[in-house]
Scaffold this motif. Structure first.
Motif, short mmCIF file in Angstrom:
data_model
loop_
_atom_site.label_atom_id
_atom_site.label_comp_id
_atom_site.label_asym_id
_atom_site.label_seq_id
_atom_site.Cartn_x
_atom_site.Cartn_y
_atom_site.Cartn_z
N GLN A 284 -22.01 18.70 2.28
CA GLN A 284 -22.08 20.15 2.50
C GLN A 284 -22.15 20.90 1.18
O GLN A 284 -22.91 21.85 1.04
CB GLN A 284 -20.86 20.61 3.31
N ILE A 285 -21.36 20.44 0.20
CA ILE A 285 -21.39 21.10 -1.11
C ILE A 285 -22.76 20.92 -1.76
O ILE A 285 -23.32 21.86 -2.35
CB ILE A 285 -20.29 20.52 -2.02
N HIS A 286 -23.34 19.74 -1.64
CA HIS A 286 -24.65 19.48 -2.23
C HIS A 286 -25.74 20.30 -1.55
O HIS A 286 -26.71 20.72 -2.20
CB HIS A 286 -24.98 17.99 -2.14
N GLU A 287 -25.57 20.54 -0.24
CA GLU A 287 -26.55 21.36 0.45
C GLU A 287 -26.47 22.82 -0.01
O GLU A 287 -27.48 23.50 -0.11
CB GLU A 287 -26.31 21.29 1.97
N VAL A 288 -25.25 23.29 -0.28
CA VAL A 288 -25.08 24.68 -0.73
C VAL A 288 -25.59 24.84 -2.16
O VAL A 288 -26.27 25.83 -2.49
CB VAL A 288 -23.60 25.09 -0.64
N MET A 289 -25.29 23.89 -3.02
CA MET A 289 -25.67 23.99 -4.43
C MET A 289 -26.53 22.78 -4.79
O MET A 289 -26.08 21.65 -4.75
CB MET A 289 -24.42 24.04 -5.31
N SER A 290 -27.78 23.06 -5.14
CA SER A 290 -28.71 21.99 -5.47
C SER A 290 -28.45 21.48 -6.88
O SER A 290 -27.72 22.09 -7.67
CB SER A 290 -30.14 22.50 -5.35
N VAL A 291 -29.09 20.38 -7.19
CA VAL A 291 -28.96 19.80 -8.54
C VAL A 291 -29.55 20.75 -9.58
O VAL A 291 -29.00 20.91 -10.68
CB VAL A 291 -29.67 18.42 -8.58
N GLU A 292 -30.67 21.40 -9.24
CA GLU A 292 -31.30 22.33 -10.17
C GLU A 292 -30.37 23.49 -10.50
O GLU A 292 -30.29 23.95 -11.65
CB GLU A 292 -32.62 22.86 -9.59
N VAL B 112 -27.08 23.48 -10.42
CA VAL B 112 -26.01 22.99 -11.27
C VAL B 112 -26.50 22.84 -12.71
O VAL B 112 -25.81 23.23 -13.67
CB VAL B 112 -25.48 21.64 -10.75
N GLU B 113 -27.70 22.29 -12.89
CA GLU B 113 -28.25 22.13 -14.24
C GLU B 113 -28.45 23.49 -14.91
O GLU B 113 -28.20 23.64 -16.11
CB GLU B 113 -29.57 21.37 -14.15
N ARG B 114 -28.90 24.48 -14.14
CA ARG B 114 -29.11 25.82 -14.71
C ARG B 114 -27.79 26.42 -15.18
O ARG B 114 -27.70 26.99 -16.28
CB ARG B 114 -29.76 26.74 -13.67
N ILE B 115 -26.74 26.27 -14.36
CA ILE B 115 -25.44 26.81 -14.73
C ILE B 115 -24.90 26.11 -15.98
O ILE B 115 -24.35 26.74 -16.89
CB ILE B 115 -24.45 26.67 -13.55
N LEU B 116 -25.08 24.80 -16.03
CA LEU B 116 -24.61 24.06 -17.20
C LEU B 116 -25.36 24.47 -18.46
O LEU B 116 -24.78 24.59 -19.54
CB LEU B 116 -24.77 22.56 -16.96
N THR C 293 -24.09 27.84 -19.54
CA THR C 293 -22.77 27.69 -20.15
C THR C 293 -22.89 27.13 -21.56
O THR C 293 -22.20 27.58 -22.50
CB THR C 293 -21.91 26.76 -19.29
N GLN C 294 -23.75 26.15 -21.74
CA GLN C 294 -23.95 25.57 -23.06
C GLN C 294 -24.52 26.58 -24.03
O GLN C 294 -24.12 26.65 -25.20
CB GLN C 294 -24.88 24.34 -22.95
N GLU C 295 -25.46 27.41 -23.55
CA GLU C 295 -26.04 28.44 -24.40
C GLU C 295 -24.98 29.45 -24.83
O GLU C 295 -24.95 29.90 -25.98
CB GLU C 295 -27.17 29.15 -23.66
N ALA C 296 -24.09 29.82 -23.90
CA ALA C 296 -23.03 30.76 -24.23
C ALA C 296 -22.09 30.16 -25.28
O ALA C 296 -21.64 30.85 -26.20
CB ALA C 296 -22.25 31.14 -22.97
#
Length: 204
Positions: free
Chosen positions: A114-122, A124-128, A131-134
């Motif tokens: 269910q969590i994976h359906e709500v939040m895709s891998v793409e 998660v990668e965008r958020i990471l 965060t790294q850029e910040a």
């Protein structure tokens, strides 16, 4: 009546495995009672065999000891049966634990899906990446400031931060120190002279 039907319609929490465990434990307890009974009987027969030997009744003592030997063999078999029953109970109880563990793992897998359906891998990668850029941006700012600020500046910044944290960064406006200018006496008399005729005109 309603309570009776309600109890009949209520689903029992006792499973078939629980009933099987209960039956096995009951059989084990019966065997233990039998074992205790045979043990006491064997002690009595052994004591009786000694008395028979003292009385010179060797044949009867021998027959009694043969019976005792047979009961000893039955006692050994009883001990094996008790061990088998206890092992069976332990295996069923452990199997119940395994079922609960599997059910927990299944629930966890469903939750992850269910969590994976709500939040895709793409996503998660965008958020990471953001965060790294910040983090990198913050490091750049810290590096730039570290090159410009002296130790005294660093101390001043820390002192200001502590002042703000303690809530002491509140400055009130200064009160005037100059005395109020006095109004001349003649000026006051002139104003009073003007007010009196105006009052008399209003009264007329």
């Amino acid at each position: 009546m309603g309570n009776v039907f309600g109890r009949q319609g209520r689903r029992s929490r006792v499973t078939e495995q629980d009933r099987a465990i209960l039956q096995l434990k009951q059989q084990r307890d019966k065997l233990k009672q039998y074992q205790k009974k045979i043990t006491l009987q064997l002690e009595k027969e052994r004591h009786l065999a000694k008395l028979l030997l003292k009385d010179g009744k060797k044949e009867r003592a021998l027959l009694l000891l043969k019976k005792k030997r047979y009961q000893d063999l039955l006692l050994d078999k009883t001990e094996i049966q008790i061990a088998n029953l206890e092992r069976m109970v332990q295996e069923i109880e452990f199997a119940q634990i395994e079922v609960k563990v599997i059910e927990g793992l299944k629930a966890g897998n469903d939750c992850l899906k269910q969590i994976h359906e709500v939040m895709s891998v793409e996503e998660v990668e965008r958020i990471l990446e953001e965060t790294q850029e910040a983090v990198e941006y913050q490091k750049q700012i810290s590096a730039l400031l570290a090159g410009w600020l002296t130790l005294e500046d660093e101390d001043a910044v820390l002192e200001e931060l502590e002042t703000i944290t303690q809530g002491e960064d509140i400055t009130l406006p200064e009160l005037p120190t100059d005395p109020l200018s006095a109004v001349p006496t003649g000026e006051t008399e002139r104003k009073e002279g003007r007010i009196k005729p105006e009052r008399e005109m209003l009264a007329a």
